[in-house]
Design a protein around this motif. Structure first.
Motif, PDB file in Angstrom:
ATOM      1  N   GLN A   1      39.121  25.777  19.601  1.00 23.85           N
ATOM      2  CA  GLN A   1      39.658  24.442  19.813  1.00 23.85           C
ATOM      3  C   GLN A   1      38.533  23.596  20.395  1.00 23.85           C
ATOM      4  N   THR A   2      37.742  23.012  19.512  1.00 22.02           N
ATOM      5  CA  THR A   2      36.586  22.229  19.919  1.00 22.02           C
ATOM      6  C   THR A   2      37.006  20.798  20.221  1.00 22.02           C
ATOM      7  N   MET A   3      36.053  19.990  20.683  1.00 23.47           N
ATOM      8  CA  MET A   3      36.344  18.583  20.926  1.00 23.47           C
ATOM      9  C   MET A   3      35.168  17.728  20.478  1.00 23.47           C
ATOM     10  N   VAL A   4      35.480  16.527  20.037  1.00 21.38           N
ATOM     11  CA  VAL A   4      34.455  15.564  19.655  1.00 21.38           C
ATOM     12  C   VAL A   4      34.109  14.754  20.891  1.00 21.38           C
ATOM     13  N   LYS A   5      32.813  14.761  21.237  1.00 17.37           N
ATOM     14  CA  LYS A   5      32.330  14.014  22.394  1.00 17.37           C
ATOM     15  C   LYS A   5      31.176  13.135  21.970  1.00 17.37           C
ATOM     16  N   GLN A   6      31.004  12.032  22.673  1.00 16.68           N
ATOM     17  CA  GLN A   6      29.864  11.164  22.401  1.00 16.68           C
ATOM     18  C   GLN A   6      28.599  11.881  22.835  1.00 16.68           C
ATOM     19  N   PHE A   7      27.559  11.831  21.985  1.00 18.76           N
ATOM     20  CA  PHE A   7      26.298  12.494  22.269  1.00 18.76           C
ATOM     21  C   PHE A   7      25.563  11.765  23.383  1.00 18.76           C
ATOM     22  N   SER A   8      25.085  12.549  24.338  1.00 15.29           N
ATOM     23  CA  SER A   8      24.323  11.999  25.461  1.00 15.29           C
ATOM     24  C   SER A   8      23.116  12.897  25.704  1.00 15.29           C
ATOM     25  N   PRO A   9      21.926  12.495  25.207  1.00 15.09           N
ATOM     26  CA  PRO A   9      20.744  13.345  25.392  1.00 15.09           C
ATOM     27  C   PRO A   9      20.368  13.426  26.870  1.00 15.09           C
ATOM     28  N   ARG A  10      19.833  14.555  27.248  1.00 15.94           N
ATOM     29  CA  ARG A  10      19.422  14.737  28.644  1.00 15.94           C
ATOM     30  C   ARG A  10      17.949  14.586  28.776  1.00 15.94           C
TER      31      ARG A  10
ATOM     32  N   VAL B   1      28.029  24.629  24.492  1.00 16.03           N
ATOM     33  CA  VAL B   1      27.552  24.781  23.119  1.00 16.03           C
ATOM     34  C   VAL B   1      28.013  23.558  22.340  1.00 16.03           C
ATOM     35  N   PHE B   2      27.063  22.920  21.660  1.00 18.71           N
ATOM     36  CA  PHE B   2      27.344  21.719  20.887  1.00 18.71           C
ATOM     37  C   PHE B   2      26.905  21.898  19.438  1.00 18.71           C
ATOM     38  N   VAL B   3      27.533  21.118  18.559  1.00 12.84           N
ATOM     39  CA  VAL B   3      27.111  20.993  17.167  1.00 12.84           C
ATOM     40  C   VAL B   3      26.907  19.508  16.924  1.00 12.84           C
ATOM     41  N   GLY B   4      25.811  19.177  16.261  1.00 19.42           N
ATOM     42  CA  GLY B   4      25.560  17.767  15.957  1.00 19.42           C
ATOM     43  C   GLY B   4      24.194  17.355  16.446  1.00 19.42           C
ATOM     44  N   PRO B   5      24.034  16.105  16.715  1.00 14.39           N
ATOM     45  CA  PRO B   5      25.027  15.036  16.706  1.00 14.39           C
ATOM     46  C   PRO B   5      25.300  14.519  15.301  1.00 14.39           C
ATOM     47  N   LYS B   6      26.428  13.891  15.173  1.00 18.56           N
ATOM     48  CA  LYS B   6      26.833  13.228  13.929  1.00 18.56           C
ATOM     49  C   LYS B   6      26.875  11.727  14.194  1.00 18.56           C
ATOM     50  N   LEU B   7      26.360  10.942  13.266  1.00 17.63           N
ATOM     51  CA  LEU B   7      26.355   9.492  13.439  1.00 17.63           C
ATOM     52  C   LEU B   7      27.714   8.876  13.139  1.00 17.63           C
TER      53      LEU B   7
ATOM     54  N   PHE C   1      23.304  23.795  19.403  1.00 16.88           N
ATOM     55  CA  PHE C   1      22.383  23.897  20.535  1.00 16.88           C
ATOM     56  C   PHE C   1      23.184  24.023  21.821  1.00 16.88           C
ATOM     57  N   THR C   2      22.494  24.357  22.912  1.00 18.15           N
ATOM     58  CA  THR C   2      23.137  24.484  24.212  1.00 18.15           C
ATOM     59  C   THR C   2      22.563  23.479  25.199  1.00 18.15           C
ATOM     60  N   GLN C   3      23.359  23.173  26.214  1.00 20.43           N
ATOM     61  CA  GLN C   3      22.921  22.413  27.377  1.00 20.43           C
ATOM     62  C   GLN C   3      23.499  23.116  28.592  1.00 20.43           C
ATOM     63  N   ALA C   4      22.643  23.384  29.565  1.00 14.48           N
ATOM     64  CA  ALA C   4      23.088  24.055  30.779  1.00 14.48           C
ATOM     65  C   ALA C   4      23.192  23.047  31.916  1.00 14.48           C
ATOM     66  N   SER C   5      24.159  23.274  32.797  1.00 15.46           N
ATOM     67  CA  SER C   5      24.305  22.459  33.999  1.00 15.46           C
ATOM     68  C   SER C   5      24.668  23.381  35.157  1.00 15.46           C
ATOM     69  N   GLN C   6      24.355  22.933  36.335  1.00 14.82           N
ATOM     70  CA  GLN C   6      24.584  23.719  37.540  1.00 14.82           C
ATOM     71  C   GLN C   6      25.522  22.944  38.460  1.00 14.82           C
ATOM     72  N   ASP C   7      26.499  23.643  39.041  1.00 16.54           N
ATOM     73  CA  ASP C   7      27.343  23.038  40.062  1.00 16.54           C
ATOM     74  C   ASP C   7      27.636  24.086  41.133  1.00 16.54           C
ATOM     75  N   ALA C   8      28.536  23.796  42.028  1.00 19.08           N
ATOM     76  CA  ALA C   8      28.838  24.705  43.135  1.00 19.08           C
ATOM     77  C   ALA C   8      29.369  26.055  42.660  1.00 19.08           C
ATOM     78  N   ARG C   9      29.969  26.088  41.474  1.00 15.30           N
ATOM     79  CA  ARG C   9      30.525  27.337  40.940  1.00 15.30           C
ATOM     80  C   ARG C   9      29.499  28.150  40.162  1.00 15.30           C
ATOM     81  N   GLY C  10      28.337  27.589  39.916  1.00 22.07           N
ATOM     82  CA  GLY C  10      27.304  28.303  39.168  1.00 22.07           C
ATOM     83  C   GLY C  10      26.894  27.538  37.927  1.00 22.07           C
ATOM     84  N   GLU C  11      26.290  28.261  37.003  1.00 20.50           N
ATOM     85  CA  GLU C  11      25.780  27.645  35.784  1.00 20.50           C
ATOM     86  C   GLU C  11      26.854  27.615  34.703  1.00 20.50           C
TER      87      GLU C  11
END
Length: 74
Positions: A65-74, A40-46, A26-36
């Motif tokens: 080269q992906t990274m494992v991050k803690q899931f944080s729902p928006r 892209v995420f896969v998971g979450p995994k428990l 799935f995707t999550q979009a965010s906006q900052d001064a540089r744009g959108e």
């Protein structure tokens, strides 16, 4: 997190590829001064070990080269 990019079409195309590979992507979009930024995420995994195995599989299969991050729902 599999990727972060500014091109929504590329992000959605990557999600499709990941889903075709059997991953819950799935995707999550965010906006900052540089744009959108579309992340892209896969998971979450428990289980962190499972998340690491999935990361290694995606890195190998897609040449990323992906990274494992803690899931944080928006």
């Amino acid at each position: 997190q599999v990727a972060a990019m500014s091109d929504r079409k590329k992000a959605e195309a990557l999600v499709v590829k990941l889903k075709l590979g059997g991953h819950a992507a799935f995707t999550q979009a965010s906006q900052d001064a540089r744009g959108e930024t579309i992340r892209v995420f896969v998971g979450p995994k428990l289980d962190k070990a499972q998340a690491v195995r999935t990361k290694q599989q995606i890195d190998s299969e897609f040449g990323l080269q992906t990274m494992v991050k803690q899931f944080s729902p928006r």
